[in-house]
Scaffold this motif. Structure first.
Motif, PDB file in Angstrom:
ATOM      1  N   LYS A  13       0.849  -1.186   0.000  1.00 53.18           N
ATOM      2  CA  LYS A  13       0.000   0.000   0.000  1.00 53.18           C
ATOM      3  C   LYS A  13       0.887   1.239   0.000  1.00 53.18           C
ATOM      4  CE  LYS A  13      -2.574   0.369   3.452  1.00 53.18           C
ATOM      5  NZ  LYS A  13      -3.410   0.374   4.645  1.00 53.18           N
ATOM      6  N   PRO A  14       0.511   2.256  -0.777  1.00 57.93           N
ATOM      7  CA  PRO A  14       1.300   3.488  -0.728  1.00 57.93           C
ATOM      8  C   PRO A  14       1.203   4.141   0.648  1.00 57.93           C
ATOM      9  CG  PRO A  14      -0.271   3.536  -2.560  1.00 57.93           C
ATOM     10  CD  PRO A  14      -0.562   2.320  -1.751  1.00 57.93           C
ATOM     11  N   LEU A  15       2.290   4.749   1.040  1.00 59.47           N
ATOM     12  CA  LEU A  15       2.313   5.527   2.277  1.00 59.47           C
ATOM     13  C   LEU A  15       1.500   6.793   2.032  1.00 59.47           C
ATOM     14  CD1 LEU A  15       3.385   6.299   5.080  1.00 59.47           C
ATOM     15  CD2 LEU A  15       5.437   7.147   3.951  1.00 59.47           C
ATOM     16  N   LEU A  16       0.459   7.004   2.827  1.00 59.23           N
ATOM     17  CA  LEU A  16      -0.430   8.142   2.630  1.00 59.23           C
ATOM     18  C   LEU A  16       0.095   9.352   3.392  1.00 59.23           C
ATOM     19  CD1 LEU A  16      -3.058   9.246   1.441  1.00 59.23           C
ATOM     20  CD2 LEU A  16      -4.232   8.426   3.495  1.00 59.23           C
ATOM     21  N   ILE A  17       0.337  10.418   2.633  1.00 62.14           N
ATOM     22  CA  ILE A  17       0.773  11.689   3.199  1.00 62.14           C
ATOM     23  C   ILE A  17      -0.345  12.690   2.914  1.00 62.14           C
ATOM     24  CG2 ILE A  17       2.506  13.522   3.141  1.00 62.14           C
ATOM     25  CD1 ILE A  17       3.760  10.882   3.946  1.00 62.14           C
ATOM     26  N   LYS A  18      -0.791  13.371   3.953  1.00 62.86           N
ATOM     27  CA  LYS A  18      -1.847  14.367   3.778  1.00 62.86           C
ATOM     28  C   LYS A  18      -1.247  15.772   3.878  1.00 62.86           C
ATOM     29  CE  LYS A  18      -5.520  11.494   5.653  1.00 62.86           C
ATOM     30  NZ  LYS A  18      -6.563  11.380   6.693  1.00 62.86           N
ATOM     31  N   ARG A  19      -1.682  16.639   2.943  1.00 61.49           N
ATOM     32  CA  ARG A  19      -1.241  18.026   2.997  1.00 61.49           C
ATOM     33  C   ARG A  19      -2.362  18.862   3.607  1.00 61.49           C
ATOM     34  NH1 ARG A  19      -0.378  22.130  -1.898  1.00 61.49           N
ATOM     35  NH2 ARG A  19      -2.618  22.196  -1.667  1.00 61.49           N
ATOM     36  N   ALA A  58      -3.995  22.579   5.001  1.00 62.39           N
ATOM     37  CA  ALA A  58      -4.149  23.913   4.419  1.00 62.39           C
ATOM     38  C   ALA A  58      -2.902  24.763   4.654  1.00 62.39           C
ATOM     39  CB  ALA A  58      -5.385  24.607   4.991  1.00 62.39           C
ATOM     40  N   SER A  59      -2.194  24.498   5.740  1.00 66.10           N
ATOM     41  CA  SER A  59      -0.958  25.234   6.045  1.00 66.10           C
ATOM     42  C   SER A  59       0.218  24.767   5.198  1.00 66.10           C
ATOM     43  CB  SER A  59      -0.609  25.056   7.524  1.00 66.10           C
ATOM     44  OG  SER A  59      -0.308  23.691   7.796  1.00 66.10           O
ATOM     45  N   ARG A  60      -0.038  23.819   4.309  1.00 66.64           N
ATOM     46  CA  ARG A  60       0.958  23.200   3.417  1.00 66.64           C
ATOM     47  C   ARG A  60       1.896  22.247   4.143  1.00 66.64           C
ATOM     48  NH1 ARG A  60       0.799  24.823  -1.718  1.00 66.64           N
ATOM     49  NH2 ARG A  60      -0.222  26.770  -2.180  1.00 66.64           N
ATOM     50  N   ARG A  61       1.627  21.962   5.389  1.00 71.51           N
ATOM     51  CA  ARG A  61       2.430  20.976   6.113  1.00 71.51           C
ATOM     52  C   ARG A  61       2.010  19.586   5.664  1.00 71.51           C
ATOM     53  NH1 ARG A  61       3.445  22.061  12.279  1.00 71.51           N
ATOM     54  NH2 ARG A  61       5.116  20.630  11.786  1.00 71.51           N
ATOM     55  N   LEU A  62       2.975  18.692   5.625  1.00 71.45           N
ATOM     56  CA  LEU A  62       2.748  17.325   5.168  1.00 71.45           C
ATOM     57  C   LEU A  62       2.710  16.388   6.367  1.00 71.45           C
ATOM     58  CD1 LEU A  62       5.247  17.473   2.191  1.00 71.45           C
ATOM     59  CD2 LEU A  62       2.753  17.633   2.071  1.00 71.45           C
ATOM     60  N   TYR A  63       1.676  15.563   6.441  1.00 66.91           N
ATOM     61  CA  TYR A  63       1.427  14.718   7.604  1.00 66.91           C
ATOM     62  C   TYR A  63       1.478  13.246   7.202  1.00 66.91           C
ATOM     63  CZ  TYR A  63      -1.037  12.959  11.741  1.00 66.91           C
ATOM     64  OH  TYR A  63      -1.387  12.292  12.886  1.00 66.91           O
ATOM     65  N   ASN A  64       2.369  12.499   7.838  1.00 62.57           N
ATOM     66  CA  ASN A  64       2.509  11.065   7.599  1.00 62.57           C
ATOM     67  C   ASN A  64       1.434  10.348   8.411  1.00 62.57           C
ATOM     68  OD1 ASN A  64       3.235   8.349   7.626  1.00 62.57           O
ATOM     69  ND2 ASN A  64       5.425   8.760   7.776  1.00 62.57           N
ATOM     70  N   THR A  65       0.484   9.738   7.736  1.00 64.34           N
ATOM     71  CA  THR A  65      -0.625   9.087   8.431  1.00 64.34           C
ATOM     72  C   THR A  65      -0.204   7.793   9.112  1.00 64.34           C
ATOM     73  OG1 THR A  65      -1.308   7.932   6.418  1.00 64.34           O
ATOM     74  CG2 THR A  65      -2.350  10.069   6.881  1.00 64.34           C
ATOM     75  N   GLU A  66       0.929   7.246   8.710  1.00 62.81           N
ATOM     76  CA  GLU A  66       1.404   5.996   9.300  1.00 62.81           C
ATOM     77  C   GLU A  66       2.031   6.219  10.675  1.00 62.81           C
ATOM     78  OE1 GLU A  66       4.533   3.381   7.407  1.00 62.81           O
ATOM     79  OE2 GLU A  66       2.760   2.870   6.211  1.00 62.81           O
ATOM     80  N   THR A  67       2.819   7.277  10.783  1.00 65.36           N
ATOM     81  CA  THR A  67       3.540   7.540  12.035  1.00 65.36           C
ATOM     82  C   THR A  67       2.945   8.702  12.823  1.00 65.36           C
ATOM     83  OG1 THR A  67       5.084   9.005  10.896  1.00 65.36           O
ATOM     84  CG2 THR A  67       5.726   6.671  11.115  1.00 65.36           C
ATOM     85  N   SER A  68       1.908   9.327  12.267  1.00 62.59           N
ATOM     86  CA  SER A  68       1.235  10.458  12.916  1.00 62.59           C
ATOM     87  C   SER A  68       2.189  11.593  13.268  1.00 62.59           C
ATOM     88  CB  SER A  68       0.496   9.984  14.179  1.00 62.59           C
ATOM     89  OG  SER A  68      -0.447   9.001  13.853  1.00 62.59           O
ATOM     90  N   ASP A  69       3.016  11.965  12.291  1.00 61.87           N
ATOM     91  CA  ASP A  69       3.885  13.117  12.492  1.00 61.87           C
ATOM     92  C   ASP A  69       4.070  13.861  11.176  1.00 61.87           C
ATOM     93  OD1 ASP A  69       5.493  11.272  11.220  1.00 61.87           O
ATOM     94  OD2 ASP A  69       7.208  11.524  12.530  1.00 61.87           O
ATOM     95  N   TYR A  70       4.615  15.059  11.270  1.00 58.49           N
ATOM     96  CA  TYR A  70       4.842  15.874  10.089  1.00 58.49           C
ATOM     97  C   TYR A  70       6.152  15.460   9.428  1.00 58.49           C
ATOM     98  CZ  TYR A  70       0.975  18.732  11.654  1.00 58.49           C
ATOM     99  OH  TYR A  70      -0.263  19.162  12.035  1.00 58.49           O
ATOM    100  N   VAL A  71       6.173  15.560   8.098  1.00 62.35           N
ATOM    101  CA  VAL A  71       7.357  15.184   7.333  1.00 62.35           C
ATOM    102  C   VAL A  71       7.722  16.307   6.371  1.00 62.35           C
ATOM    103  CG1 VAL A  71       6.970  12.690   7.483  1.00 62.35           C
ATOM    104  CG2 VAL A  71       5.938  13.969   5.611  1.00 62.35           C
ATOM    105  N   THR A  72       8.954  16.235   5.900  1.00 61.77           N
ATOM    106  CA  THR A  72       9.466  17.200   4.926  1.00 61.77           C
ATOM    107  C   THR A  72       9.603  16.516   3.568  1.00 61.77           C
ATOM    108  OG1 THR A  72      11.764  16.621   5.333  1.00 61.77           O
ATOM    109  CG2 THR A  72      10.797  18.353   6.740  1.00 61.77           C
ATOM    110  N   LEU A  73       9.946  17.298   2.558  1.00 58.27           N
ATOM    111  CA  LEU A  73      10.204  16.710   1.241  1.00 58.27           C
ATOM    112  C   LEU A  73      11.374  15.731   1.309  1.00 58.27           C
ATOM    113  CD1 LEU A  73       9.768  19.669  -1.272  1.00 58.27           C
ATOM    114  CD2 LEU A  73       8.256  17.721  -0.900  1.00 58.27           C
TER     115      LEU A  73
END
Length: 187
Positions: A6-12, A14-29
């Protein structure tokens, strides 16, 4: 293993921050690039609209690497890509690029299989394992993490733990290689 399919789901947000749904933390490019280099598929979606933003962020990662001098794409290729957006060739270019990278991945996979295939008559020679590790490390560096199969990932993880070669290591490897070449010549 099923989780990696399954692809790792990253949610963006409105603040343009990227959220890793697997680890429940913010990620960078850079984090996303590391996931991809480790063989993970990613999907980046806009939380509010549900739009798939994966392509946009992957292009941003490539652009960032290219602008930092980590050039992988020749100028001629980039020029041809720009041209393909304005010509009839645009329908052929994506398939051609996908097929080219698939051939590259398969070639890497076959090379790694050949390096690890046994019985190998050279495997009994002193220093062969060190030479084999160096070849695998070289291939990993050249391919930049384009591992397509689990075997490639295992080979890459073996080389990832190796220390970078210092000047003394390089001289020792050259000496071992010369000795191996001399022994092969005698055979």
């Amino acid at each position: 293993m099923a989780e990696d399919a399954k692809p790792l789901l990253i949610k963006r947000y409105a603040s343009r921050r990227l959220y890793n749904t697997e680890t429940s933390d913010y990620v960078t490019l850079e984090d996303i690039a590391a996931f991809i280099r480790d063989g993970r598929e990613v999907q980046i979606i806009d939380l509010k609209s549900g739009d798939d933003l994966t392509r946009q962020y992957l292009l941003q990662i490539v652009s960032d690497h290219e602008s930092r001098g980590e050039s992988v794409l020749p100028v001629d290729l980039l020029t041809d890509l720009v041209r393909s957006y304005t010509t009839q060739a645009q329908s052929v270019v994506p398939q051609f690029l996908a097929a080219s990278f698939q051939i590259l991945r398969e070639g890497q996979s076959k090379l790694m299989e050949n390096l690890t295939a046994f019985p190998n008559p050279m495997a009994k020679m002193p220093g062969f394992e060190a030479l084999q590790r160096q070849q695998q490390a070289f291939m990993k560096t050249m391919m930049g993490g384009w591992a397509a199969s689990q075997d490639d990932n295992e080979a890459a993880s073996d080389t990832a733990t190796a220390k970078p070669a210092g000047r003394e290591d390089l001289d020792a490897i050259k000496k071992q290689l010369a000795e191996l070449q001399a022994k092969l010549s005698k055979l």
